[in-house]
Design an enzyme around this catalytic site. Structure first.
Site, PDB file in Angstrom:
ATOM      1  CE1 TYR A   1     -12.783   5.926  -0.997  1.00 10.06           C
ATOM      2  CE2 TYR A   1     -11.438   4.601  -2.463  1.00 10.06           C
ATOM      3  CZ  TYR A   1     -11.768   5.014  -1.191  1.00 10.06           C
ATOM      4  OH  TYR A   1     -11.095   4.517  -0.108  1.00 10.06           O
TER       5      TYR A   1
ATOM      6  CG  HIS B   1      -2.223   0.759   0.964  1.00  4.57           C
ATOM      7  ND1 HIS B   1      -3.483   0.236   1.056  1.00  4.57           N
ATOM      8  CD2 HIS B   1      -2.400   2.065   0.646  1.00  4.57           C
ATOM      9  CE1 HIS B   1      -4.392   1.182   0.826  1.00  4.57           C
ATOM     10  NE2 HIS B   1      -3.757   2.304   0.565  1.00  4.57           N
TER      11      HIS B   1
ATOM     12  CD  GLU C   1      -8.903   1.707  -0.125  1.00 13.65           C
ATOM     13  OE1 GLU C   1      -9.176   2.863  -0.502  1.00 13.65           O
ATOM     14  OE2 GLU C   1      -7.740   1.283  -0.001  1.00 13.65           O
TER      15      GLU C   1
HETATM   16  C1  PNW Z   1      -7.354   5.340  -1.933  1.00 10.92           C
HETATM   17  N1  PNW Z   1      -7.946   9.787  -6.624  1.00 10.92           N
HETATM   18  O1  PNW Z   1      -6.625   6.363  -2.529  1.00 10.92           O
HETATM   19  C2  PNW Z   1      -6.301   4.625  -1.115  1.00 10.92           C
HETATM   20  O2  PNW Z   1      -6.219   3.247  -1.322  1.00 10.92           O
HETATM   21  C3  PNW Z   1      -6.333   4.978   0.327  1.00 10.92           C
HETATM   22  O3  PNW Z   1      -5.046   4.796   0.863  1.00 10.92           O
HETATM   23  C4  PNW Z   1      -6.866   6.374   0.511  1.00 10.92           C
HETATM   24  O4  PNW Z   1      -6.745   6.850   1.811  1.00 10.92           O
HETATM   25  C5  PNW Z   1      -8.312   6.365   0.054  1.00 10.92           C
HETATM   26  O5  PNW Z   1      -8.432   5.878  -1.265  1.00 10.92           O
HETATM   27  C6  PNW Z   1      -8.998   7.722   0.122  1.00 10.92           C
HETATM   28  O6  PNW Z   1      -8.359   8.629  -0.715  1.00 10.92           O
HETATM   29  C7  PNW Z   1      -7.031   7.183  -3.531  1.00 10.92           C
HETATM   30  O7  PNW Z   1      -7.338  10.851  -6.704  1.00 10.92           O
HETATM   31  C8  PNW Z   1      -6.337   8.367  -3.667  1.00 10.92           C
HETATM   32  O8  PNW Z   1      -8.845   9.468  -7.450  1.00 10.92           O
HETATM   33  C9  PNW Z   1      -6.632   9.228  -4.695  1.00 10.92           C
HETATM   34  C10 PNW Z   1      -7.641   8.889  -5.587  1.00 10.92           C
HETATM   35  C11 PNW Z   1      -8.344   7.710  -5.438  1.00 10.92           C
HETATM   36  C12 PNW Z   1      -8.045   6.857  -4.414  1.00 10.92           C
END
Ligand code: PNW
Length: 489
Positions: free
Chosen positions: A337, A162, A395
Site C-alpha cells: 500500500y 484473515h 493486495e
Molecule cells: C489490509 N495500516 O489492512 C487488509 O489485509 C485488508 O483486510 C484491508 O481491508 C486492506 O488492507 C485495506 O485497509 C490494512 O494501518 C489495515 O497500515 C491497516 C493498515 C494496513 C493494511
C-alpha cells in the site's frame, strides 16, 4: 559524432529510469519517440504471458451471514458489537451478503476477465469453537465457492487466517497462547485436506504487521488489547509459530502439488534517492523493520538488534520453534500500500526512517500515502534479500471518496491514477526479472473496512449497502482493460 554520442548517453540515462521498456531499442535505431511508441503499441508496459491478474477479499469483510449455518462467533463479531470500537457502530453481520450472493460476485469477476481470486476462509465457520468437531455446512460454502470459480476458469487462492479468530480461542488467551498456534495448524491442515483437490495455493496468515500490532498492541482492532511489551512480543512469536506449524500441516495434508506461502504487509523501505548508499540502507532497513515477522520467517532467526532492543521483553523461543517458523515456502505474498522512506546515515544500523511531511499526498484513509515505488521495491527486496523465487502481490489498492453521479456512475479517477502508477512500478520490477507471478487488487468490491466500518471504500465495484447492488466503477473498466491487454493501459 557529438550528436551520436549524446543520443547514446541520453538512451543510457533513460535506461536507468525506464528499465526494460521496448522504447529504448527504438532510440538506438534512430526512430523518433512517437513512432517508437506506436510500434510498441499496447505492449508498452506488457506483462509476461500467464501473469495472474486477480482480486482479493476477506471473509469477515464481505460474507455477512454471521450466525448462519452453525458459524461460531469470532473476535470481530465481539469487537464490532462493542460500542465505540467501529465507526458508526458498523458490524460485519450482513456486509456484502457475499455468503448468499457469491455466484453473482463470481459473475463480476468473470466480467472483469479475472484469472484468479484470493478469498479467505472464516475459521469459526469451520470450527465454531476453534477446535473440536468441524461444521460441515461451513465447509460446504467454500466448496461451492471454489466450484463456482473453477467452473469460470478463475484460479482460487485461499487465505486461512484473515483476522477472524474464533472467540472461544480468544477466551483462552488468543495469540498469547501457544495452543492457538497449534489450533491454527490443525484447522489449516483440515482445509488443505478438503480443498486441495481444487485449490493449489494457500496463504497461511494475512498481515501479521496489521492484526498483531493493531489488535494486541494498539487496541484499535479486535481483540482490542494494549499488551505490555513482553506479552506483546510473545504474541508476535506465537503468531509466526502458528504460520510455521500451518505450513507443515498444509504440506502433510494437502495433495501433491499444493503450494503454500503467506500474505504479509511487510514494511517496504524505499530509498529516498536511488544511490548505492541509500539503496543499501533500504535493504538493511527492510530486514530490521520486519524482524518480528518476515525476517524471522525467511531467515529462521530474530535479528540481533531486535532482541537487543527488546531486552528482557524479548520473546521466549526455542531453536526448534525457529526452525518451524522458517519452514520453506513455495512463494511469498506481500500486501503493498504505502512506502517507508529511508536514507543512509552513520548510525549503528546504518539507516534512518524519513517521516513524510504533512503535505505528503494520501488517499481517503490517512495511513495510505501514495508511493508507487513501493510496488517496485517490495518484490525487489524479496528477491534480493531472501532470494524468493515466486512472488505474489496479494493486495494493492486504494480508498477513494466515491460518490455516484445521478445516473449511478462512479468516476474514481484518483483510484485509477493510483493503480496506473503502482502498476507501472510493478512492471519495472518484472521487466528486471523479479519473479512476480501475479497481482491481486484490493478489493473486488466495497466492504467492511475493519475499524472504519463501511465509511472507507476500497472496491472497484461500488456497493449500495441498502440494496446490495454492485456497480462497476471507472476503475473496474480500467482493470478490465489491463487484464485484456496484459499490460498497463
Ligand atoms: C489490509 N495500516 O489492512 C487488509 O489485509 C485488508 O483486510 C484491508 O481491508 C486492506 O488492507 C485495506 O485497509 C490494512 O494501518 C489495515 O497500515 C491497516 C493498515 C494496513 C493494511
Amino acid at each position: 559524432m557529438l550528436k551520436r554520442f549524446s543520443r547514446r548517453a541520453f538512451a543510457k540515462i533513460m535506461g536507468a529510469a525506464v528499465l526494460g521498456s521496448p522504447q529504448l531499442s527504438a532510440f538506438g535505431s534512430g526512430l523518433r519517440v512517437s513512432e517508437a511508441r506506436r510500434d510498441a503499441g499496447p505492449n508498452y508496459y506488457r506483462f509476461p504471458d500467464g501473469f495472474l491478474w486477480g482480486c482479493a477479499t476477506a471473509a469477515y469483510q464481505v460474507e455477512g451471514a454471521a450466525t448462519e449455518d452453525g458459524r461460531g462467533p469470532s473476535i470481530w463479531d465481539t469487537f464490532s458489537h462493542t460500542p465505540g470500537k467501529v465507526r458508526n457502530g458498523d458490524t460485519g453481520d450482513t456486509a456484502d451478503d457475499h455468503y448468499h450472493r457469491y455466484k453473482e460476485d463470481v459473475g463480476l469477476m468473470k466480467a472483469l476477465g479475472l484469472k484468479s481470486y484470493r478469498f479467505s476462509v472464516s475459521w469459526p465457520r469451520i470450527f465454531p469453537q476453534g477446535v473440536g468437531a468441524p461444521n460441515p455446512k461451513g465447509l460446504d460454502f467454500y466448496s461451492r465457492l471454489v466450484d463456482e470459480l473453477v467452473a469460470h476458469d478463475i484460479q482460487p487462492f485461499c487465505t486461512l487466517y484473515h483476522w477472524d479468530l474464533p472467540q472461544a480461542l480468544q477466551d483462552r488467551g488468543g495469540w498469547e497462547s501457544r495452543d492457538t498456534s497449534q489450533a491454527f495448524s490443525d484447522y489449516a491442515g483440515f482445509i488443505a485436506e478438503r480443498l486441495s483437490d481444487r485449490v493449489k495455493h494457500f496463504f497461511t496468515i494475512n498481515e501479521f504487521g496489521a492484526f498483531v500490532e493493531l489488535g494486541y498492541r494498539l487496541g484499535i482492532h479486535a481483540p482490542g488489547l494494549k499488551l505490555p511489551p513482553g506479552r506483546f512480543n510473545q504474541a508476535r512469536h506465537y503468531a509466526v509459530l502458528g504460520h510455521g506449524l500451518a505450513v507443515q500441516a498444509i504440506r502433510a495434508k494437502g495433495r501433491p502439488g499444493t503450494k503454500v506461502g503467506l500474505a504479509e504487509n511487510m514494511q517496504i523501505c524505499v530509498p529516498v534517492i536511488e544511490t548505492p548508499e541509500h539503496v543499501a540502507a533500504a535493504v538493511r532497513a527492510t530486514r530490521e523493520q520486519n524482524a518480528p515477522y518476515m525476517t524471522v520467517i525467511q531467515e529462521g532467526k530474530y535479528t540481533e538488534s531486535y532482541l537487543a532492543a527488546a531486552r528482557e521483553d524479548a520473546p521466549k523461543f526455542t531453536p526448534e520453534e525457529l526452525k518451524t517458523i522458517s519452514s520453506p515456502l513455495d512463494f511469498t505474498g506481500i500486501n503493498v500500500y504505502t512506502p517507508t522512506y529511508v536514507r543512509a546515515d552513520g548510525s549503528p544500523l546504518g539507516y534512518t526512517l524519513v517521516p513524510p511531511p504533512s503535505s505528503y499526498p494520501h488517499m481517503t484513509v490517512s495511513w495510505l500515502n501514495v508511493g508507487p515505488e513501493a510496488l517496485y521495491w517490495g518484490p525487489n527486496h524479496l528477491a534480493q534479500i531472501w532470494k524468493v523465487k515466486e512472488i505474489y502481490i496479494t493486495e494493492n489498492g486504494a480508498a477513494s471518496a466515491d460518490v455516484p453521479t445521478a445516473e449511478g456512475a462512479v468516476y474514481d479517477t484518483d483510484r485509477v491514477m493510483y493503480l496506473r502508477n503502482y502498476l507501472a512500478h510493478l512492471h519495472r520490477a518484472v521487466s528486471e526479472g523479479v519473479p512476480v507471478r501475479g497481482y491481486f487488487l484490493w478489493s473486488l468490491m466495497d466492504n467492511f473496512e475493519w475499524a472504519d466500518g463501511y465509511s472507507s471504500r476500497f472496491g472497484i465495484h461500488y456497493v449500495d449497502y441498502r440494496t446490495q447492488k454492485r456497480t462497476p466503477k471507472l476503475s473496474a473498466s480500467f482493470y478490465r482493460e489491463i487484464i485484456a491487454r496484459n499490460g498497463v493501459a
